[in-house]
Enzyme design. Structure first.
Site, PDB file in Angstrom:
ATOM      1  N   ASP A   1       0.597 -33.062 -14.293  1.00  0.00           N
ATOM      2  CA  ASP A   1      -0.865 -34.044 -14.171  1.00  0.00           C
ATOM      3  C   ASP A   1      -1.720 -33.316 -13.971  1.00  0.00           C
ATOM      4  OD1 ASP A   1      -2.076 -36.273 -14.307  1.00  0.00           O
ATOM      5  OD2 ASP A   1      -0.846 -37.070 -12.416  1.00  0.00           O
TER       6      ASP A   1
ATOM      7  N   LYS B   1       6.024 -32.237 -17.656  1.00  0.00           N
ATOM      8  CA  LYS B   1       4.755 -32.844 -18.161  1.00  0.00           C
ATOM      9  C   LYS B   1       3.689 -32.778 -16.998  1.00  0.00           C
ATOM     10  CE  LYS B   1       1.859 -35.941 -20.658  1.00  0.00           C
ATOM     11  NZ  LYS B   1       0.896 -35.903 -19.897  1.00  0.00           N
TER      12      LYS B   1
ATOM     13  N   HIS C   1       3.988   0.714   2.624  1.00  0.00           N
ATOM     14  CA  HIS C   1       3.767  -0.256   3.662  1.00  0.00           C
ATOM     15  C   HIS C   1       2.985  -1.625   3.351  1.00  0.00           C
ATOM     16  CE1 HIS C   1       0.055   1.797   4.425  1.00  0.00           C
ATOM     17  NE2 HIS C   1      -0.427   0.703   5.049  1.00  0.00           N
TER      18      HIS C   1
ATOM     19  N   GLU D   1       5.329 -36.900 -13.725  1.00  0.00           N
ATOM     20  CA  GLU D   1       4.340 -37.418 -14.923  1.00  0.00           C
ATOM     21  C   GLU D   1       5.317 -37.748 -16.159  1.00  0.00           C
ATOM     22  OE1 GLU D   1       0.613 -37.551 -17.284  1.00  0.00           O
ATOM     23  OE2 GLU D   1       1.086 -37.974 -15.242  1.00  0.00           O
TER      24      GLU D   1
ATOM     25  N   HIS E   1       0.910  -1.281   0.012  1.00  0.00           N
ATOM     26  CA  HIS E   1      -0.039  -0.085  -0.183  1.00  0.00           C
ATOM     27  C   HIS E   1       0.871   1.120  -0.067  1.00  0.00           C
ATOM     28  CE1 HIS E   1      -3.670   2.136   2.231  1.00  0.00           C
ATOM     29  NE2 HIS E   1      -3.472   2.740   0.879  1.00  0.00           N
TER      30      HIS E   1
ATOM     31  N   ASP F   1      -0.002  -4.277   4.318  1.00  0.00           N
ATOM     32  CA  ASP F   1      -1.001  -4.644   5.249  1.00  0.00           C
ATOM     33  C   ASP F   1      -1.012  -6.113   5.552  1.00  0.00           C
ATOM     34  OD1 ASP F   1      -1.707  -1.951   5.829  1.00  0.00           O
ATOM     35  OD2 ASP F   1      -2.625  -1.575   3.977  1.00  0.00           O
TER      36      ASP F   1
END
Length: 887
Positions: A239, A237, A44, A382, A38, A46
């Site tokens: 899944d 790859k 700062h 995979e 922010h 939040d």
């Protein structure tokens, strides 16, 4: 939602002048957090945590650090509405909080201690599971703060890690990908996509709008082996589900290959698509849900995809968040990128996708397919994708894209076969089985019992599905003939098996090697391929040895165990029969987190143990106040004691309020009367379960008197332990003395280092009288064997003797419950014993979460049950004890 908690928030804002939400939505029911960056008067962070249906908020002026040594000031501000979790934009100058705001992180917040109590007392302990922040954190209020609103935010030294290896965290939004500076420039008219648009025009991308609903997916051709080639890109790859994600002027879509828009199923991805700051973008990629270890989990993804109720979908979006891994950019603004080479498309894709968040850039590796494939195999993933760097994007299967599977292999017992169809000979498919605990016959969830895939003799055959591919004509004929020799009347499974004339069953003597992709939610093999028969001993196969088999290692069918994946079926929600109905589901979490590092036992193993031991354990928990010790990161992590139920437990979890004189308030204790409550508390990370000696309704009348034999003492300031043989001798002396005076007694291991001797009282004494009885017995035993036993409380004064602890007999004093697990190496258990077992050779390590369920099934009557029902003649016993002591 408590509307009063937002009054201060609304008083500071005017709804007609600020784009901020003003509340009205209920809480998520899960517990979420958001961190916003922010740029108000000063830049700062939040931090907002969902507590009680609102976002309790702190301003953190100097940033959030992943370093446990950094203690960051956090100033408590007004509560915010839960809708704020996805707010980013510009609050007009002159308004409260005026300035740019982005969603820096978002995720699930798990309170590890009672949050309302923590707010009151000034200490919150919680775990964050976000895209950037992961791990356990503490907020502590400063007692000497100037305004009373100053807290310190500290990351605990356990769990979690920064998202980037160098320890830095990207300062951009996880939704839009913008920084606060870019958000300000955008407000002034700057377009975040102008650089990409100019580069695409220069690259010659045609000016043509792409309608994602008309795009035909480019598909890969399969390939068996990995390869190296500098002209190719190699990717993991994943899944998941292949989808096209698009964002057009703030509206998103997530299209499957069948044209279905899955966006309502994945609000976590939808949230990010809506925030992408471009006019039009079309991404090709894959939707993935990760498991606790961070690996893609097809099971978890399927579970998410099947949800239909909006409440369930929203809840799952935080409990099992999905990610969209973008690996291709097909359109940007009004330009069609499909005629550009893949390397060019991916270069611009990186500029479009946020650095962190629900939409992720799918990394690639140039040229090194073999090394990547080797890593994928080691990790059990995979497989990999190979794509030509110069490939254009067009619909259908292309040799320019290749998929290379890294399948798993295991041995399974052949249990039957189906009839061949069409022109096929021999058989259609083989029914496969594997051995696991007999008590896991109730289906896939029970199949996840702690012994699955491990040792133990009480084994039964479980159905793991069938295999119908990988056979040539010779195999069909030869194997078909062997199957005919072993026909039997029915399946050998303990789990349900297919029925009908199409299925023929055989004796479970043959073993096949099978390649498979994974194990499904129901415990069945997915994409199974037959690789061949393995040699089995003659007596198992039913036929003599074959040529060439004499020197090969035989495989015994009972050695074919349930694949480890089967245990993951415990991730299914536990069905709970509530009263009144309907049936509810209890979701479980972090089942793969290792709780016992040396043995590899996981949180899933702990939950499975408590579920399986429930028929024996619950007898000792019924109606008793229960106290937990929770270990969120396992036995080597930080732990905390919990008497008071956290308040977010389901309605069907029973609690009872008991006034605490020390705290001067009611403590809401858990009461575990059913298996589902046991699963619930185990899912909280509770390892040992401690109970009162008395029950609700008669809290001042204990059921037993306890003598706790403790071998611990101190020598030269060091903590040391007397031999366990001495503990056994003291226990035997107590047992013999009780027999002599006519007092029943029942031993159990503590599960740690000692033995508990429990004496039934039948509700005849109050706690003070029970303690007096324990003191008399302890003094008598210490006098009987003064070289072995003592009642000296100070460990330094025990002189190597066994301390008979009689002090634990008091209102609210606790004992570890019989069958409770202990947070020590080996996952030992507090085990009920027969007196005949208390002797030479007794070992704490014989009773663990692996061995205890089988022991409970085999021991017949529980040797400890008498402590709950016996009503001894206490006056006669006390008279006999005093005569024995010469009183």
């Amino acid at each position: 939602m408590p509307r009063g908690r937002l009054e201060k928030y609304r008083e500071k804002r005017a709804s007609e002048r600020t784009p901020e939400p003003f509340g009205g939505a209920p809480g998520t029911g899960v517990g979420v957090f958001v961190v916003q960056l922010h740029a108000a008067t000063r830049l700062h962070y939040d931090l907002r945590l969902e507590i009680g249906g609102v976002l309790v908020s702190w301003a953190v002026p100097k940033g959030i650090s992943a370093d446990p040594a950094d203690k960051k000031l956090a100033v408590h501000v007004e509560d915010h509405p839960v809708e704020y979790i996805e707010f980013e934009g510009v609050i007009p100058a002159g308004e409260y909080g005026g300035g740019e705001m982005i969603v820096w992180d978002i995720g699930r917040c798990i309170m590890l201690e009672d949050p309302e109590e923590g707010l009151e007392n000034g200490k919150l302990l919680f775990e964050l599971r976000g895209h950037k922040l992961k791990g356990v954190w503490t907020l502590v209020r400063l007692e000497k703060g100037e305004t009373g609103k100053e807290w310190l935010l500290i990351r605990e030294r356990r769990g979690g890690h920064p998202i980037l290896e160098d320890g830095s965290l990207p300062e951009s939004s996880i939704l839009s990908g913008l920084t606060v500076e870019q958000m300000a420039r955008r407000e002034e008219g700057w377009y975040p996509g102008e650089g990409v648009a100019a580069a695409l025009e220069a690259a010659g991308a045609p000016e043509r709008q792409v309608d994602p609903s008309e795009v035909e997916f480019m598909l890969a051709q399969p390939r068996e082996d990995a390869f190296d080639d500098p002209a190719w890109h190699f990717e993991l790859k994943l899944d998941g589900y292949r989808m096209l994600a698009s964002a057009v002027d703030g509206e998103g879509s997530l299209l499957t290959r069948n044209g279905h828009d899955a966006l309502p199923t994945f609000p976590d991805i939808a949230r990010a698509l809506r925030k992408l700051p471009f006019r039009r973008v079309v991404l090709d990629g894959e939707v993935v849900v990760h498991d606790a270890a961070g690996y893609p989990s097809f099971r978890r993804l399927q579970k998410r995809a099947r949800l239909s109720r909006p409440h369930d979908i929203r809840r799952a979006s935080f409990e099992a968040p999905a990610s969209f891994y973008a690996f291709d950019l097909l359109a940007f603004d009004d330009r069609d990128l499909r005629d550009l080479p893949l390397s060019e498309r991916r270069r611009h894709l990186r500029d479009v996708v946020p650095e962190a968040g629900p939409i992720r850039f799918s990394e690639h590796f140039e040229g090194c397919g073999e090394a990547l494939f080797g890593q994928v195999q080691e990790m059990g993933l995979e497989g990999i994708m190979a794509k030509r760097a110069d490939s254009r994007y067009f619909g259908g299967r292309s040799p320019d894209w290749r998929k290379i599977h890294a399948a798993r292999r295991a041995r399974f017992v052949i249990v039957g076969f189906t009839s061949p169809a069409g022109s096929r000979t021999g058989f259609g498919a083989l029914h496969l089985g594997a051995y696991g605990p007999a008590d896991s016959a109730a289906g896939a969830t029970a199949g996840a019992a702690s012994g699955a895939g491990g040792g133990g003799d009480d084994l039964a055959l479980h159905c793991v599905g069938r295999v119908g591919t990988g056979f040539d004509e010779e195999t069909l004929a030869n194997l078909g003939a062997r199957l005919d020799e072993l026909k039997t009347d029915g399946p050998a499974f303990v789990t349900p098996a297919p029925v009908g004339d199409d299925h023929t069953w055989i004796e479970p003597r043959l073993v096949a090697e099978i390649r498979y992709k994974e194990v499904t939610e129901g415990g069945l093999l997915r994409h199974a391929v037959f690789l061949g028969l393995l040699p089995v001993p003659e007596e198992e196969s039913g036929s003599g040895p074959r040529d060439g088999d004499d020197d090969r290692e035989y495989v015994v069918p009972t050695d074919c165990r349930l694949p480890r994946d089967r245990r993951a079926a415990l991730a299914d929600p536990v069905r709970v029969d509530t009263s009144p109905p309907p049936v509810e589901e209890l979701p479980l979490s972090n089942l793969d987190k290792v709780f016992w590092p040396e043995e590899g036992y996981t949180k899933g193993d702990l939950i499975a143990y408590y579920r399986d031991i429930a028929p024996w354990l619950l007898k000792f928990l019924e109606d008793r106040p229960l106290v937990l010790t929770r270990y969120p990161d396992g036995i080597d992590g930080k732990s905390f004691f919990q008497k008071n139920a956290p308040g977010f437990q389901p309605e069907w979890v029973r609690t009872e309020a008991i006034w605490s004189e020390g705290s001067e308030r009611d403590i809401h204790y858990f009461i575990a009367d059913d298996p589902a409550t046991l699963v619930f508390v185990a899912n909280l990370g509770a390892i040992p379960l401690h109970v009162w000696a008395s029950r609700i309704g008669s809290l001042d009348r204990p059921d037993w008197c306890l003598l706790d034999l403790d071998p611990k003492h101190k020598r030269d300031g060091e903590e040391v332990y007397a031999p366990f043989e001495d503990v056994v001798e003291v226990a035997r002396t107590i047992g013999d003395m009780c027999d002599e005076i006519g007092l029943p007694s029942y031993p159990k291991t503590s599960g740690s280092s000692g033995i508990h001797v429990m004496i039934p009282l039948g509700g005849q004494l109050d706690y003070e009288q029970s303690r007096t009885l324990a003191l008399l017995l302890a003094k008598a035993v210490a006098a009987e064997i003064p070289d072995r036993a003592t009642i000296v409380r100070n460990p330094a004064g025990r002189d190597g003797k066994i301390y008979i602890d009689y002090v634990q007999n008091g209102r609210g004093r606790l004992v570890v419950a019989p069958y409770s697990v202990r947070p020590r190496a080996g996952a030992t258990v507090s085990a009920p014993l027969a007196w005949a077992e208390v002797g030479e050779g007794l070992s704490m390590e014989d009773f663990t979460i692996r061995t205890m369920p089988e022991r409970a099934r085999e021991m017949g009557a529980d040797p400890l049950l008498g402590v709950l029902s016996d009503e001894p003649d206490l006056m006669a016993a006390l008279d006999a004890l005093q005569r024995r002591m010469g009183g």
